[in-house]
Design a protein around this motif. Structure first.
Motif, PDB file in Angstrom:
ATOM      1  N   VAL C  82       6.496   7.000  -4.736  1.00 61.39           N
ATOM      2  CA  VAL C  82       6.151   7.923  -3.645  1.00 61.39           C
ATOM      3  C   VAL C  82       4.906   7.428  -2.910  1.00 61.39           C
ATOM      4  O   VAL C  82       4.849   7.436  -1.680  1.00 61.39           O
ATOM      5  CB  VAL C  82       5.951   9.363  -4.170  1.00 61.39           C
ATOM      6  CG1 VAL C  82       5.455  10.271  -3.060  1.00 61.39           C
ATOM      7  CG2 VAL C  82       7.252   9.901  -4.730  1.00 61.39           C
ATOM      8  N   LEU C  84       3.963   4.355  -2.635  1.00 63.04           N
ATOM      9  CA  LEU C  84       4.306   3.138  -1.884  1.00 63.04           C
ATOM     10  C   LEU C  84       4.902   3.483  -0.522  1.00 63.04           C
ATOM     11  O   LEU C  84       4.609   2.826   0.476  1.00 63.04           O
ATOM     12  CB  LEU C  84       5.283   2.277  -2.695  1.00 63.04           C
ATOM     13  CG  LEU C  84       4.709   1.638  -3.964  1.00 63.04           C
ATOM     14  CD1 LEU C  84       5.799   0.891  -4.727  1.00 63.04           C
ATOM     15  CD2 LEU C  84       3.542   0.700  -3.652  1.00 63.04           C
ATOM     16  N   ILE C  85       5.730   4.516  -0.464  1.00 61.71           N
ATOM     17  CA  ILE C  85       6.345   4.884   0.803  1.00 61.71           C
ATOM     18  C   ILE C  85       5.396   5.690   1.673  1.00 61.71           C
ATOM     19  O   ILE C  85       5.187   5.374   2.847  1.00 61.71           O
ATOM     20  CB  ILE C  85       7.629   5.700   0.549  1.00 61.71           C
ATOM     21  CG1 ILE C  85       8.780   4.768   0.257  1.00 61.71           C
ATOM     22  CG2 ILE C  85       7.975   6.557   1.748  1.00 61.71           C
ATOM     23  CD1 ILE C  85       9.321   4.055   1.479  1.00 61.71           C
ATOM     24  N   ILE C  86       4.808   6.728   1.104  1.00 61.54           N
ATOM     25  CA  ILE C  86       3.995   7.603   1.949  1.00 61.54           C
ATOM     26  C   ILE C  86       2.739   6.852   2.414  1.00 61.54           C
ATOM     27  O   ILE C  86       2.232   7.106   3.513  1.00 61.54           O
ATOM     28  CB  ILE C  86       3.667   8.927   1.219  1.00 61.54           C
ATOM     29  CG1 ILE C  86       3.548  10.070   2.230  1.00 61.54           C
ATOM     30  CG2 ILE C  86       2.417   8.837   0.374  1.00 61.54           C
ATOM     31  CD1 ILE C  86       4.825  10.509   2.864  1.00 61.54           C
ATOM     32  N   LEU C  88       2.750   3.721   3.301  1.00 60.53           N
ATOM     33  CA  LEU C  88       3.202   2.960   4.467  1.00 60.53           C
ATOM     34  C   LEU C  88       3.281   3.856   5.701  1.00 60.53           C
ATOM     35  O   LEU C  88       2.793   3.499   6.787  1.00 60.53           O
ATOM     36  CB  LEU C  88       4.573   2.333   4.170  1.00 60.53           C
ATOM     37  CG  LEU C  88       5.259   1.598   5.327  1.00 60.53           C
ATOM     38  CD1 LEU C  88       4.427   0.413   5.804  1.00 60.53           C
ATOM     39  CD2 LEU C  88       6.654   1.122   4.913  1.00 60.53           C
ATOM     40  N   LEU C  89       3.879   5.028   5.536  1.00 61.62           N
ATOM     41  CA  LEU C  89       4.011   5.939   6.685  1.00 61.62           C
ATOM     42  C   LEU C  89       2.627   6.372   7.167  1.00 61.62           C
ATOM     43  O   LEU C  89       2.367   6.436   8.377  1.00 61.62           O
ATOM     44  CB  LEU C  89       4.851   7.162   6.307  1.00 61.62           C
ATOM     45  CG  LEU C  89       6.246   6.871   5.729  1.00 61.62           C
ATOM     46  CD1 LEU C  89       7.058   8.162   5.650  1.00 61.62           C
ATOM     47  CD2 LEU C  89       7.001   5.832   6.535  1.00 61.62           C
TER      48      LEU C  89
END
Lengths: 152, 152, 152
Positions: C82, C84-86, C88-89
């Motif tokens: 989570v 890693l994705i958030i 990036l966003l």
């Protein structure tokens, strides 16, 4: 890649809701452990501390109320990270906005309903229906991204 | 970031195949639960429903055939989400196409061979070989991304 | 999206360290299985092979030293993908660099301290403190990304 792009904007909303949901599941587990004063995982968790002033060895026994929350989190782990990535790749292919919205908000709705069905022990068949909707949406996005990339 | 960039295109193909693989593992678990009519996780799963017309409490006992699929999915969870992210970051650094293809398709091949070895109960040593190849590819990509970013 | 953007560069560093950490946890499990010559998961792992020349059925019993590493990896799975994705966003929304650095390096520090506390069986309360810091950082980034996307 511009977060103001409408498809990407839709993805940002869906992805942050799903990420929040997954993070909050850990806190539901924490809440349940405090409530039953047990369901702990590690031997050091029955040392006397400020948060556990009266420890006893029964606190290390699995507790169904706590374990259900852990099962819900495992189900999240099986599903949400893949959505988070494939949703981003899907949005990067510049799909039509209405399709993006149906798929992404449909996914969010299916997962929140699955959360409700598993959290309140509704029947398997209802839970499986919500799981299936979310799973098919992700599988469809995977197939779309794969075909998009192969066609170049 | 343009999905038509060749390194990114390679990543899109590898990422969508790996995502599909992880989603399908859940359906393999479902298939196996239907086949043995058991291996269920939750007490409410032995309520009488359309999908479970003749429930009995043995259906909640762990079944090795079903548990193997769950173990395969746990192994996917340990490995695939990290690949999905670090592969994207790696592709964003504009690496040479041939290196990208070797690493990404090598990763996909190693995971599919690991799936085969674990799914058919081949020896530990064969399974470990495939695991190691995939793991080293991801570790190498992590190190490359880290150095790339530190060097600015 | 340009990996040379300072916020994105910060993210690349944090994300590759966290990815490495998660990959290395699997190797810590492998190391521990070799050290105790046990803690294996699958029946085929007690076949005689080059890596297991003297198999016996006790090798399939859960071993606390090995299981602790598996628990650490499960904790990584619950948290790192989570982030890693958030992360990036969040970096894509062009946040101030100093905020990005505090959040991302703070997250990395909290997870490495959690790794230390769980790996060396420190008290629950210390471990929970590190968990809480990391979790609140990710929840904060989720909320920021959600508001950013809704405001359009």
């Amino acid at each position: 890649m511009n977060p103001k792009d409408p498809a990407l904007q839709t993805y940002f909303i869906a992805a942050s809701i799903m990420s929040l949901k997954m993070m909050l599941q850990a806190w539901i587990t924490v809440y349940r452990m405090f409530k039953v004063k047990g369901g702990y995982l590690h031997p050091e968790d029955i040392k006397k501390t400020g948060l556990n002033p009266n420890p006893n060895s029964n606190q290390l026994k699995p507790d169904p109320y706590v374990e259900r929350s852990r099962a819900m989190q495992r189900n999240d782990m099986e599903n949400i990270p893949v959505f988070l990535i494939i949703g981003l790749l899907f949005a990067m292919t510049r799909p039509a906005l209405w399709i993006t919205q149906i798929l992404m908000y449909g996914y969010v709705a299916s997962r929140l309903l699955h959360f409700y069905a598993l959290g309140t022990a509704k029947t398997h068949d209802l839970r499986a229906t919500f799981f299936t909707i979310g799973s098919l949406i992700v599988i469809g996005m995977c197939a779309y991204v794969l075909i998009f990339a192969i066609k170049g």
